[in-house]
Design a protein around this motif. Structure first.
Motif, PDB file in Angstrom:
ATOM      1  N   ASP A   1       0.703  -1.122  -0.039  1.00 50.41           N
ATOM      2  CA  ASP A   1       0.008  -0.050   0.074  1.00 50.41           C
ATOM      3  C   ASP A   1       0.983   1.355  -0.066  1.00 50.41           C
ATOM      4  O   ASP A   1       1.651   1.531   0.950  1.00 50.41           O
ATOM      5  N   GLU A   2       0.763   2.079  -1.024  1.00 52.15           N
ATOM      6  CA  GLU A   2       1.600   3.141  -1.194  1.00 52.15           C
ATOM      7  C   GLU A   2       1.721   4.200  -0.024  1.00 52.15           C
ATOM      8  O   GLU A   2       2.657   4.669   0.641  1.00 52.15           O
ATOM      9  N   GLY A   3       0.468   4.499   0.289  1.00 57.37           N
ATOM     10  CA  GLY A   3       0.076   5.591   1.620  1.00 57.37           C
ATOM     11  C   GLY A   3       0.815   4.922   2.863  1.00 57.37           C
ATOM     12  O   GLY A   3       1.500   5.751   3.470  1.00 57.37           O
ATOM     13  N   ARG A   4       0.679   3.597   3.112  1.00 58.79           N
ATOM     14  CA  ARG A   4       1.098   3.060   4.063  1.00 58.79           C
ATOM     15  C   ARG A   4       2.753   2.942   3.958  1.00 58.79           C
ATOM     16  O   ARG A   4       3.237   3.361   5.232  1.00 58.79           O
ATOM     17  N   TRP A   5       3.197   2.798   3.126  1.00 57.45           N
ATOM     18  CA  TRP A   5       4.673   2.815   2.703  1.00 57.45           C
ATOM     19  C   TRP A   5       5.294   4.015   3.111  1.00 57.45           C
ATOM     20  O   TRP A   5       6.169   4.214   3.713  1.00 57.45           O
ATOM     21  N   GLU A   6       4.688   5.156   2.494  1.00 58.58           N
ATOM     22  CA  GLU A   6       5.131   6.590   2.608  1.00 58.58           C
ATOM     23  C   GLU A   6       4.958   6.706   4.310  1.00 58.58           C
ATOM     24  O   GLU A   6       6.392   7.426   4.594  1.00 58.58           O
ATOM     25  N   THR A   7       4.204   6.528   4.830  1.00 54.76           N
ATOM     26  CA  THR A   7       4.171   6.864   6.411  1.00 54.76           C
ATOM     27  C   THR A   7       4.986   6.034   7.074  1.00 54.76           C
ATOM     28  O   THR A   7       5.886   6.426   7.997  1.00 54.76           O
ATOM     29  N   THR A   8       5.247   4.727   6.698  1.00 54.63           N
ATOM     30  CA  THR A   8       6.230   3.830   7.414  1.00 54.63           C
ATOM     31  C   THR A   8       7.738   4.399   7.080  1.00 54.63           C
ATOM     32  O   THR A   8       8.374   4.304   8.200  1.00 54.63           O
ATOM     33  N   CYS A   9       7.954   4.854   5.903  1.00 57.64           N
ATOM     34  CA  CYS A   9       9.373   5.420   5.707  1.00 57.64           C
ATOM     35  C   CYS A   9       9.615   6.682   6.569  1.00 57.64           C
ATOM     36  O   CYS A   9      10.843   6.943   7.037  1.00 57.64           O
ATOM     37  N   ARG A  10       8.601   7.426   6.947  1.00 56.33           N
ATOM     38  CA  ARG A  10       8.465   8.642   7.722  1.00 56.33           C
ATOM     39  C   ARG A  10       9.048   8.197   9.191  1.00 56.33           C
ATOM     40  O   ARG A  10       9.904   8.689   9.641  1.00 56.33           O
ATOM     41  N   LEU A  11       8.488   7.014   9.537  1.00 51.53           N
ATOM     42  CA  LEU A  11       8.569   6.225  10.718  1.00 51.53           C
ATOM     43  C   LEU A  11       9.995   6.038  10.886  1.00 51.53           C
ATOM     44  O   LEU A  11      10.742   6.553  11.889  1.00 51.53           O
TER      45      LEU A  11
END
Length: 432
Positions: free
Chosen positions: A255-265
């Protein structure tokens, strides 16, 4: 022979004056010199050469030599034979210093995709050609600062490239763990994986499962706990290794949105972190019940230690523990902070706030409280214990535990602070 990268002065890679060497360098140089004095070729090899060329301090030093294992053992008083059949002897020095000495070798097939079936002792060039990546295939003469590069490692260091030595599929067929190692080295040095090497990783990613769980976990630990964890995670995803290395977290990568948030984490930390904290961050975008479910399968699959499994489970279970810090009782916040994973939980909360998964005002309040409270205030010695309640007529059992918890909460809240106050409070609640 090639020259080191332009930024490195070839005459000063390794100190020429023994007085300028640290103890590890001096010991490694002494091992090389002793082998040379006995008539053998001896060179620093592998990762330590790479690190020296990059201007970094090696974590250890390896020596490659023409001497056979028994000859090495005769030359040094204190040795440990860790792989005589593969030509590997550890030479021990003072203060627990170790230099691993390996005979130049060529590997004779890898029928299990993990270990060589046998070896043939050979020369430096053949030894270099059997190694994994060009940046790890160089030798250095510490006495003359000559770099022996048969595989183009210096050029790839200069270009910032991870390239398999020779034919990439063949290198990965020999040892499937190299699939993960390519990612780890690329992330660690902010290098790119060369195109043919990357194609081979993608094509062979599914073969990672032939590697022992312990070796996979060790490699993932190095990759995910390092400062470069975000880059490493991205490469696992881009090179099709994610589903084979971290199948429990498959939903994070799709999931692209989930992935972007994970990268910020993952970008929140600028230093190394623990594996439990990284796993808690990687799963922070998943529903909490799903995040908890990943822990046991991950550690069971990779034979991970129970203490890390338990800490990861605790972090995922309590990841929202500080989300309403301003409205929580001090007792609850202090219990969380006093846990072995308490500081990591606060860091996870701060990362979640930074990534938009928690209210920054609440998390900042929790951090300010922790900075204000002393360790003694967070986790003071209990005012009463079980034997005190027995003396007060309370029988052992669940009821006793409940009363002790209530007394502890009042102590942590600061409403009672002495043993007498605790006993007086007990009298008011034991009949409830």
């Amino acid at each position: 022979m090639t020259q080191p990268p332009n930024k490195i002065d070839a005459t000063s890679i390794f100190p020429s004056d023994p007085d300028q060497m640290d103890d590890d360098q001096a010991f490694a140089c002494w091992v090389v010199q002793r082998l040379r004095d006995a008539g053998h070729v001896a060179l620093l090899a592998g990762g330590c050469v790479r690190d020296l060329l990059l201007g970094n301090t090696p974590k250890d030093y390896d020596v490659a030599t023409s001497a056979h294992p028994k000859q090495v053992q005769r030359l040094f008083r204190r040795t440990i034979a860790v792989g005589v059949s593969f030509g590997v002897i550890r030479v021990l020095g003072r203060d627990n210093r170790i230099v691993e000495v390996a005979t130049f070798r060529a590997d004779l097939g890898y029928s299990d995709g993990r270990h060589p079936d046998g070896v043939r002792f050979t020369d430096p060039r053949e030894d270099a050609l059997r190694r994994d990546f060009t940046i790890n295939g160089m030798f250095l003469d510490p006495l003359s600062n000559e770099v022996h590069d048969f595989v183009g490692g210096v050029d790839d260091l200069r270009a910032g490239v991870i390239r398999a030595i020779g034919d990439a599929p063949t290198r990965f067929e020999e040892d499937k763990l190299r699939l993960l190692r390519a990612v780890r080295f690329a992330a660690r040095f902010s290098f790119n994986v060369e195109e043919a090497t990357a194609r081979a990783v993608r094509a062979m990613a599914g073969q990672l499962n032939v590697v022992s769980p312990e070796r996979i976990l060790a490699e993932l630990r190095l990759l995910l706990t390092a400062r470069s964890r975000r880059q490493g995670a991205g490469m696992l995803r881009d090179l099709c290794l994610w589903d084979h290395a971290l199948p429990e977290l498959g939903a994070v990568a799709t999931d692209e949105g989930r992935w972007e948030t994970t990268c910020r984490l993952l970008d929140h930390w600028h230093e190394s972190i623990s594996l439990p904290l990284c796993l808690a961050a990687l799963s922070a975008t998943m529903p909490q019940v799903d995040a908890r479910k990943l822990v046991e399968p991950f550690f069971e699959r990779l034979h991970g230690p129970n203490d890390e499994r338990d800490r990861t489970a605790w972090l995922t279970t309590h990841r929202d523990g500080f989300d309403n810090a301003r409205g929580e009782r001090p007792a609850r916040l202090k219990r969380l902070m006093a846990h072995v994973g308490g500081e990591e939980l606060l860091e996870l909360a701060e990362a979640r706030a930074e990534a938009g998964l928690a209210d920054d005002v609440e998390i900042t309040h929790a951090r300010r409280l922790r900075d204000r409270w002393t360790d003694e205030e967070v986790d003071p010695a209990p005012l009463l214990k079980g034997h005190d309640l027995i003396k007060a007529g309370i029988q052992p059992g669940p009821r006793m535990g409940e009363l002790l918890e209530r007394i502890r909460d009042e102590q942590l809240d600061g409403t009672i602070g002495t043993r007498d106050e605790a006993l007086a409070y007990l009298k008011t609640i034991k009949a409830d």
